[in-house]
Write an enzyme that holds these catalytic residues in place. Structure first.
Site, PDB file in Angstrom:
ATOM      1  N   GLU A   1      -6.331  -6.521  -9.946  1.00 19.36           N
ATOM      2  CA  GLU A   1      -7.468  -5.612 -10.090  1.00 19.36           C
ATOM      3  C   GLU A   1      -7.775  -5.286 -11.548  1.00 19.36           C
ATOM      4  OE1 GLU A   1      -7.486  -2.742  -7.033  1.00 19.36           O
ATOM      5  OE2 GLU A   1      -9.242  -1.674  -7.784  1.00 19.36           O
TER       6      GLU A   1
ATOM      7  N   GLU B   1      -9.651  -8.128 -12.813  1.00 19.87           N
ATOM      8  CA  GLU B   1     -11.012  -8.063 -12.276  1.00 19.87           C
ATOM      9  C   GLU B   1     -11.852  -7.058 -13.068  1.00 19.87           C
ATOM     10  OE1 GLU B   1     -10.978  -6.707  -8.225  1.00 19.87           O
ATOM     11  OE2 GLU B   1     -12.855  -7.712  -7.709  1.00 19.87           O
TER      12      GLU B   1
ATOM     13  N   CYS C   1      -8.283  -0.196  -2.055  1.00 20.04           N
ATOM     14  CA  CYS C   1      -6.976   0.012  -1.401  1.00 20.04           C
ATOM     15  C   CYS C   1      -7.076   0.832  -0.138  1.00 20.04           C
ATOM     16  CB  CYS C   1      -6.020   0.750  -2.328  1.00 20.04           C
ATOM     17  SG  CYS C   1      -5.770  -0.080  -3.859  1.00 20.04           S
TER      18      CYS C   1
ATOM     19  N   SER D   1     -13.827  -3.809  -5.311  1.00 26.28           N
ATOM     20  CA  SER D   1     -12.892  -4.846  -5.740  1.00 26.28           C
ATOM     21  C   SER D   1     -12.653  -5.827  -4.605  1.00 26.28           C
ATOM     22  CB  SER D   1     -11.569  -4.184  -6.134  1.00 26.28           C
ATOM     23  OG  SER D   1     -10.538  -5.138  -6.130  1.00 26.28           O
TER      24      SER D   1
ATOM     25  N   LYS E   1      -4.921   2.160   8.191  1.00 25.68           N
ATOM     26  CA  LYS E   1      -4.219   0.891   7.949  1.00 25.68           C
ATOM     27  C   LYS E   1      -4.034   0.119   9.249  1.00 25.68           C
ATOM     28  CE  LYS E   1      -3.603   1.152   3.511  1.00 25.68           C
ATOM     29  NZ  LYS E   1      -4.129   0.140   2.583  1.00 25.68           N
TER      30      LYS E   1
ATOM     31  N   GLU F   1      -7.199  -1.661   9.351  1.00 23.73           N
ATOM     32  CA  GLU F   1      -7.224  -2.707   8.326  1.00 23.73           C
ATOM     33  C   GLU F   1      -6.399  -3.919   8.758  1.00 23.73           C
ATOM     34  OE1 GLU F   1      -6.806  -2.604   3.549  1.00 23.73           O
ATOM     35  OE2 GLU F   1      -4.967  -2.126   4.611  1.00 23.73           O
TER      36      GLU F   1
ATOM     37  N   GLU G   1     -11.008 -10.210   8.281  1.00 23.86           N
ATOM     38  CA  GLU G   1     -10.883 -10.639   6.890  1.00 23.86           C
ATOM     39  C   GLU G   1      -9.421 -10.705   6.444  1.00 23.86           C
ATOM     40  OE1 GLU G   1     -12.592  -8.116   7.994  1.00 23.86           O
ATOM     41  OE2 GLU G   1     -14.634  -8.053   7.194  1.00 23.86           O
TER      42      GLU G   1
ATOM     43  N   CYS H   1      -3.025   9.218  -0.608  1.00 25.30           N
ATOM     44  CA  CYS H   1      -2.260   8.825   0.587  1.00 25.30           C
ATOM     45  C   CYS H   1      -1.126   9.784   0.933  1.00 25.30           C
ATOM     46  CB  CYS H   1      -1.716   7.421   0.423  1.00 25.30           C
ATOM     47  SG  CYS H   1      -3.003   6.208   0.096  1.00 25.30           S
TER      48      CYS H   1
HETATM   49  S1  SF4 Z   1      -3.803   7.403   3.728  1.00 30.26           S
HETATM   50 FE1  SF4 Z   1      -5.924   8.079   3.515  1.00 30.26          FE
HETATM   51  S2  SF4 Z   1      -6.353   7.706   1.345  1.00 30.26           S
HETATM   52 FE2  SF4 Z   1      -4.544   6.489   1.839  1.00 30.26          FE
HETATM   53  S3  SF4 Z   1      -5.349   4.499   2.417  1.00 30.26           S
HETATM   54 FE3  SF4 Z   1      -5.127   5.690   4.290  1.00 30.26          FE
HETATM   55  S4  SF4 Z   1      -7.143   6.603   4.662  1.00 30.26           S
HETATM   56 FE4  SF4 Z   1      -7.074   5.922   2.521  1.00 30.26          FE
END
Ligand code: SF4
Ligand code: SF4
Ligand code: SF4
Ligand code: FES
Lengths: 155, 574
Positions: B279, B282, B299, B319, B358, B361, B366, B503
């Site tokens: 990053e 980048e 992230c 990014s 997450k 994600e 992707e 986080c």
């Molecule tokens: S804990 Fe919250 S700030 Fe961290 S990646 Fe997950 S959603 Fe985003």
């Protein structure tokens, strides 16, 4: 977007959230119900999340979220009708058509709404289907009435 | 101006304009609340916080009432406690009686209140609404039967996240928190942040669990089960095991996870270092080419989804780096798999994240490589704690162990990812080195540290002047992005984290409404940074080896294939 809705929204060009209810009323007036796409458009127009538009709209009994049926049944829930058993009438209709207030039967034939006193207390308990009043409704007469409308379709 | 009020017969000084509730809690007098959320505008809807106002002989809601000179308040009179008890009884009247099977058993505000107010029988019988659980989201489960309509989730989602995908709909006994048209979270703009879970007093909101799949993988002799844990985890769980709050227990975690049966254990902070390598390159590339600026971090999957829905015009600015979780996953199933001679099909890759987004994600299109997911299952911090207890691990007995090698070393820069501002700080440290060839004299950038929602600074790096902005809470992000869209040009790099504080305050963390817990975790990360010697990602020896042996150079062909991705506009109901 549907033309009617567009016209209505154009009347409220710089409106904010305060105009939400009048806008919804006008759309329902013109289309008979509030579709998902109308609610989404209204949200976009007022810069309001659709979840909020939906939250407000569903709070009020006056709004419908299904198109009206071919035959729109209004059950009077005024005092006179209530005294003479309109609660039972309503229950019976819901049972017979398997829908609740605000809903439309799957075949699109009947929809159901409750209204406050329609001013024909002499006819209590009264229901109004597409402008035709049916007076002194009983459990028995009710099924006949419903049948008679179904027959209209078969002719 | 100071005024005097009388509470339970004692005189108390209060600041004019304060709410009664705030004054009481400042003086250590605890009044139960439900709809109230600290630092947010009171709605006064649940009436749990009633106190007796002797001057008018009325019960008033202390969370919304403002103190007045000469006010006389009783906080625990028989009348008050009876009123509160009835409120709880009403809430319970249509509530499912399945505490024993509920995720929040033992940690539920409704349970707590019922106990506090001595509710011992069901005096009020209400009709139960039979409502389906919304299982449509890959991150969040909503059980409307357990919802007591306090409205906290609705407010957090709108006011902190700026998402507003849920609201209270219908009315009276039919009321329910729902998405637009009641179509389920997956059709909505929900970004899976889980902040609604963090404020829910009951078991109505919880994460989609990957517990069963992981247990199955652990007992499958043909699978090698690999686990990674995010930078924030090791400083967030000590207290859950009766260890000192905020303590970094990475070593103990490594040992515990091996004992549970995981074959290999990694700290995601290693991949955070890798993210920084990519990053920061980048960033430099975009600044020199003056293209797609400001660069915005990627992230946080909640932010990425927000962007796809609400600001698709800014997708080119995001990014192309995958998040550390996904980079770790991709490297584990390529470089690492080759190193230890395991077929990548035989690897089951798990991560522990402070985050519910997450989970989303991990299953994104992707984030797969030729049909194989980088990451197979995600545990939240909460689930991890349960996992340890389920497997009967005594954390007090564990001797610290190191993470597996290669990929076992992390720097303190990687660890900083857990706190808001950490990604930006780590990226600048490495960008500075790349651009000037020397190291920063002072690594700390205090202007972008801390809990504030929006932070900014201007830095001189060699010939370049770089504007850096850091936001946490997507509602704050929206404000900044509006400025960018309106033409603001002095910002080149933006770090966006959805969760308050970053986080460490994530939606997968132990449920604890105490802001102090988040502060302690942040302090712990900063302590690590203060005391450890490798403070920059580019000096991570394992990262250097990884580039030499496998990746080549940042933004190179291999990196592009494994560590980068792109996003598209997403159509949802907004
Ligand atoms: S804990 Fe919250 S700030 Fe961290 S990646 Fe997950 S959603 Fe985003
Ligand atoms: S997960 Fe986040 S975006 Fe989704 S409903 Fe909860 S608070 Fe809103
Ligand atoms: S889901 Fe939880 S936070 Fe949301 S209104 Fe219901 S009880 Fe309150
Ligand atoms: S906490 Fe005061 S009314 Fe809900």
């Amino acid at each position: 977007m549907n033309e009617q809705t567009k016209k209505i929204l154009n009347k409220y060009l710089h409106a904010d959230r305060d105009s939400l209810i009048p806008i919804l009323q006008e759309i329902q007036e013109s289309e008979g119900w509030l579709s998902e796409s109308s609610l989404t458009e209204v949200g976009r127009h007022l810069n309001m999340p659709v979840s909020k538009v939906y939250g407000v709209a569903t709070f009020y009994n006056q709004f419908r979220f299904q198109p009206q049926g071919k035959f729109h049944i209004q059950v009077c829930r005024g005092t006179a009708c209530h005294v003479l058993g309109s609660a039972t009438v309503l229950q019976e209709i819901q049972k017979a058509l398997k829908i609740k207030v605000g809903e439309t039967t799957k075949d699109g034939l009947f929809s159901l709404e409750i209204v406050a006193c329609i001013g024909t207390c002499g006819l209590a308990p009264v229901i109004n289907i597409n402008g035709n009043f049916h007076a002194g409704v009983t459990t028995e007469s009710l099924s006949e009435i419903i049948e008679s409308y179904k027959e209209k379709i078969n002719i | 101006m100071s005024i005097t009020i009388n509470v339970n017969g004692n005189k108390i000084e209060a600041k004019a304009g304060e709410t009664v509730l705030n004054v009481l809690s400042d003086h250590g007098i605890k009044v139960p609340t439900l709809c109230h959320l600290k630092n947010m505008f009171p709605t006064g809807s649940c009436r749990m916080c009633v106190v007796e106002h002797k001057n008018t002989d009325k019960l008033i809601t202390s969370c919304s009432a403002i103190v007045e000179e000469g006010m006389e308040i009783l906080t625990h009179s028989p009348r008050v406690t009876e009123a509160r008890k009835v409120i709880v009884e009403l809430l319970l009247s249509n509530h499912p009686d399945d505490c024993l099977y509920c995720v929040r058993n033992g940690n539920c505000e409704l349970q707590g209140l019922s106990q506090e107010l001595c509710v011992t029988e069901r005096r009020i019988q209400g009709r139960r609404n039979k409502l389906p659980i919304d299982t449509s989201s890959v991150s969040i489960l909503r059980d409307p039967e357990k919802c007591i309509l306090c409205g906290r989730c609705v407010r957090v989602c709108e006011e902190i996240m700026g998402v507003a995908c849920i609201d209270i709909s219908k009315r009276g006994s039919q009321s329910i928190v729902s998405t637009a048209f009641d179509k389920g979270l997956n059709t909505s703009s929900c970004v899976n942040c889980g902040q609604c879970i963090m404020v829910c007093p009951t078991g109505a909101l919880t994460e989609q669990s990957h517990f069963a799949e992981i247990k199955e993988a652990l007992s499958d002799p043909n699978k090698k089960v690999v686990i990674q844990y995010a930078p924030a985890i090791s400083v967030s769980v000590a207290e859950e095991f009766g260890l000192e709050a905020g303590k970094d227990i990475a070593g103990i975690m490594n040992a515990a996870l091996r004992k549970i049966g995981f074959d290999y254990v990694f700290d995601t902070s290693f991949a955070a270092d890798l993210t920084i390598m990519e990053e920061s390159s980048e960033l430099i590339k975009r600044i020199t080419e003056n293209k797609n600026l400001p660069l915005i971090t990627s992230c946080c999957p909640a932010w990425v989804k927000y962007a796809e829905e609400f600001v698709p015009e800014l997708i080119p600015n995001i990014s192309s780096c995958k998040s550390p979780q996904q980079m770790a996953g991709a490297i584990i199933k390529s470089y690492f798999a080759d190193k230890v001679h395991i077929k990548k099909e035989d690897i089951y890759s798990v991560s522990i994240m402070p985050c519910t987004a997450k989970k989303f994600e991990g299953q994104r299109e992707e984030m797969t490589n030729k049909g194989i997911s980088d990451v197979d299952a995600v545990l939240t911090t909460r689930e991890f704690v349960k996992f340890v207890k389920l497997f009967g691990i005594n954390m007090h007995e564990m001797q610290g162990e190191t993470a597996d090698s290669p990929l076992g070393i992390r720097t303190s820069a990687g660890k900083l990812f857990g706190a808001s501002g950490g990604v930006a700080e780590a990226a600048i440290r490495t960008a500075y080195h790349t651009l000037t060839g020397s190291e920063l004299v002072k690594f700390k950038i205090p202007e972008i540290r801390g809990l504030k929602g929006q932070k900014e600074t201007q830095l001189q790096i060699g010939d370049l002047k770089i504007g850096v902005a850091v936001v946490n809470g997507l509602a704050n992000a929206k404000k900044l992005l509006d400025e960018i869209k309106a033409g603001r040009k002095d910002i080149h790099f933006i770090e966006i984290m959805a969760c308050p504080g970053g986080c460490v305050g994530g939606g997968g963390q132990p449920i604890n409404l105490d802001e102090q817990a988040v502060k302690d975790r942040i302090q712990s990360l900063y302590r690590i940074d203060d005391t450890e010697s490798i403070k920059v990602s580019h000096k991570n020896p394992d990262v250097i080896i990884l580039y030499n042996e496998f990746l080549g150079k940042p933004l190179g062909k291999k990196s592009h294939e494994l560590l980068h991705t792109e996003y598209q506009k997403r159509d949802v109901i907004i």
